[in-house]
Design an enzyme around this catalytic site. Structure first.
Site, short mmCIF file in Angstrom:
data_model
loop_
_atom_site.label_atom_id
_atom_site.label_comp_id
_atom_site.label_asym_id
_atom_site.label_seq_id
_atom_site.Cartn_x
_atom_site.Cartn_y
_atom_site.Cartn_z
N GLY A 144 0.80 -1.23 0.00
CA GLY A 144 0.00 0.00 0.00
C GLY A 144 0.82 1.27 0.00
O GLY A 144 0.29 2.36 0.17
N TYR A 148 5.23 6.10 -1.11
CA TYR A 148 5.98 6.48 0.09
C TYR A 148 7.32 5.74 0.16
O TYR A 148 8.37 6.33 0.45
CB TYR A 148 5.12 6.17 1.32
CG TYR A 148 5.64 6.62 2.65
CD1 TYR A 148 5.45 7.93 3.08
CD2 TYR A 148 6.27 5.72 3.50
CE1 TYR A 148 5.89 8.33 4.34
CE2 TYR A 148 6.72 6.12 4.76
CZ TYR A 148 6.52 7.43 5.17
OH TYR A 148 6.96 7.82 6.41
N1 CAA Z 1 0.29 -8.33 2.72
C1 CAA Z 1 -0.40 -9.12 1.87
N2 CAA Z 1 -1.67 -8.90 1.52
C2 CAA Z 1 -2.29 -7.87 2.06
C3 CAA Z 1 -1.63 -6.99 2.97
C4 CAA Z 1 -0.30 -7.27 3.28
N3 CAA Z 1 0.40 -6.50 4.15
N4 CAA Z 1 -2.48 -6.03 3.33
C5 CAA Z 1 -3.65 -6.27 2.68
N5 CAA Z 1 -3.51 -7.39 1.93
C6 CAA Z 1 -4.52 -8.00 1.07
C7 CAA Z 1 -5.89 -7.93 1.73
O1 CAA Z 1 -6.06 -9.03 2.60
C8 CAA Z 1 -6.81 -7.97 0.55
O2 CAA Z 1 -6.92 -9.27 0.07
P1 CAA Z 1 -8.28 -9.79 -0.55
O3 CAA Z 1 -8.57 -8.91 -1.72
O4 CAA Z 1 -7.97 -11.21 -0.88
O5 CAA Z 1 -9.31 -9.64 0.55
C9 CAA Z 1 -6.06 -7.18 -0.52
O6 CAA Z 1 -4.67 -7.23 -0.13
C10 CAA Z 1 -6.50 -5.75 -0.59
O7 CAA Z 1 -6.23 -5.18 0.68
P2 CAA Z 1 -7.09 -4.03 1.25
O8 CAA Z 1 -8.51 -4.34 1.13
O9 CAA Z 1 -6.54 -3.66 2.58
O10 CAA Z 1 -6.76 -2.87 0.21
P3 CAA Z 1 -7.22 -1.46 0.41
O11 CAA Z 1 -7.08 -0.81 -0.91
O12 CAA Z 1 -8.50 -1.37 1.10
O13 CAA Z 1 -6.14 -0.89 1.48
C11 CAA Z 1 -4.15 0.05 2.29
C12 CAA Z 1 -4.85 -0.57 1.09
C13 CAA Z 1 -5.05 1.08 2.97
C14 CAA Z 1 -2.93 0.77 1.77
C15 CAA Z 1 -3.79 -1.04 3.28
O14 CAA Z 1 -3.08 -2.02 2.58
C16 CAA Z 1 -2.88 -0.52 4.37
O15 CAA Z 1 -3.32 0.15 5.31
N6 CAA Z 1 -1.56 -0.84 4.31
C17 CAA Z 1 -0.60 -0.42 5.33
C18 CAA Z 1 0.02 0.89 4.94
C19 CAA Z 1 0.99 1.35 5.98
O16 CAA Z 1 1.70 0.59 6.62
N7 CAA Z 1 1.05 2.64 6.16
C20 CAA Z 1 1.94 3.23 7.11
C21 CAA Z 1 1.52 4.64 7.38
S1 CAA Z 1 2.55 5.38 8.63
C22 CAA Z 1 4.03 5.57 7.89
O17 CAA Z 1 4.19 5.36 6.74
C23 CAA Z 1 5.15 6.01 8.76
C24 CAA Z 1 6.35 5.18 8.54
O18 CAA Z 1 7.33 5.66 8.00
C25 CAA Z 1 6.36 3.81 9.03
#
Ligand code: CAA
Length: 241
Positions: A144, A148
């Site tokens: 996701g 970034y």
């Molecule tokens: N690994 C593998 N598969 C994954 C996964 C992962 N980490 N995360 C989600 N999936 C899968 C889901 O299970 C889903 O599968 P199905 O279609 O079979 O159900 C598919 O991928 C789609 O996932 P989502 O429904 O979650 O997709 P979305 O579009 O609704 O959400 C997202 C996308 C919002 C980006 C979400 O993936 C997310 O929140 N990811 C984490 C992002 C993250 O870590 N951000 C950090 C922010 S803070 C920061 O960045 C500071 C820093 O420096 C650390």
């Protein structure tokens, strides 16, 4: 005279912790912000640190903002912490052009805008400290976050190249790659996704902004002149590279 430090995105989260720490260390400190007026007013009300507003994705705004700070505070900026950053998380197949561009402009482009406008002064004075805030997700990737992760990985390449160019001028340039730290940015995540990530952190909790500020303090110290081009991971053991 005490060194002058400038921290972008310095009114909340990691930036605010860095500002307070460097102030406590005895540096003169100024901070910038752009979006969040409430946080800026709150910060200004509680800290004797001047607050400036501009958009770090705007090159000319960076130039005039830095000129204003240097004129008002009567000295050049010796320490720059490029901390301002944003997320626009989405999987690539759903990511808009705007989500891509905003993150690259803000998280990587701002490093150029700020450094390009400050580096001459540091070179002339023969001393400088630049710390660029990258991310664990630059090193390991993150579902996701193609935008970034790419921007923050770019920050590391930028850091190394500028460190090479600046080494003979008494300027060090380093990056910090924080893991998941308890800030607004991390708390904006889906709680279930965040809980899953915290479960993978060996230390067993989010990081604290102060723990990143502690490392910034070390990197900008007078005695850290031989430490340049490094990327310091502070992530509770979540990723070791
Ligand atoms: N690994 C593998 N598969 C994954 C996964 C992962 N980490 N995360 C989600 N999936 C899968 C889901 O299970 C889903 O599968 P199905 O279609 O079979 O159900 C598919 O991928 C789609 O996932 P989502 O429904 O979650 O997709 P979305 O579009 O609704 O959400 C997202 C996308 C919002 C980006 C979400 O993936 C997310 O929140 N990811 C984490 C992002 C993250 O870590 N951000 C950090 C922010 S803070 C920061 O960045 C500071 C820093 O420096 C650390």
């Amino acid at each position: 005279m005490a060194r002058l430090a400038l921290i972008t995105g310095g009114t909340r989260g990691i930036g605010a912790a860095v500002a307070q720490r460097l102030d406590a260390d005895g540096l003169r400190v100024a901070v910038t912000y752009h979006g969040n007026e409430t946080a800026a007013q709150d910060f200004a009300a509680h800290h004797p640190i001047p607050v400036y507003k501009w958009d770090v994705t705007d090159f000319d705004a960076c130039r005039s903002g830095i000129e204003r700070i240097e004129a008002e505070l009567g000295q050049g900026v010796d320490v720059l912490v490029n901390n301002a950053g944003i997320t626009r998380d989405a999987v690539l197949h759903k990511m808009s052009v705007a989500q891509w561009r905003e993150v690259v402009d803000d998280d990587l482009g701002a490093c150029f805008n700020m450094c390009r406008n400050l580096i001459h002064g540091m070179r002339e004075r023969g001393w400088g400290r630049i710390v660029n805030i990258s991310s664990i997700n630059a090193l390991k990737g993150q579902f996701g976050q193609t935008n970034y992760a790419a921007a923050k990985a770019g920050v590391i390449g930028f850091t190394k190249a500028l460190a090479l160019e600046s080494a003979r001028k008494g300027i060090t340039v380093n990056a910090i790659a924080p893991g998941y730290v308890a800030t607004d940015m991390v708390h904006a995540m889906d709680p279930q996704v965040l809980a899953g990530i915290v479960a993978q952190i060996p230390v067993g909790r989010l990081g604290e902004p102060d723990e990143i500020a502690h490392a910034v303090s070390f990197l900008v110290d007078e005695r850290s002149g031989y430490l340049t081009g490094a990327t310091l991971s502070i992530n509770g053991g979540q990723y070791m590279a």
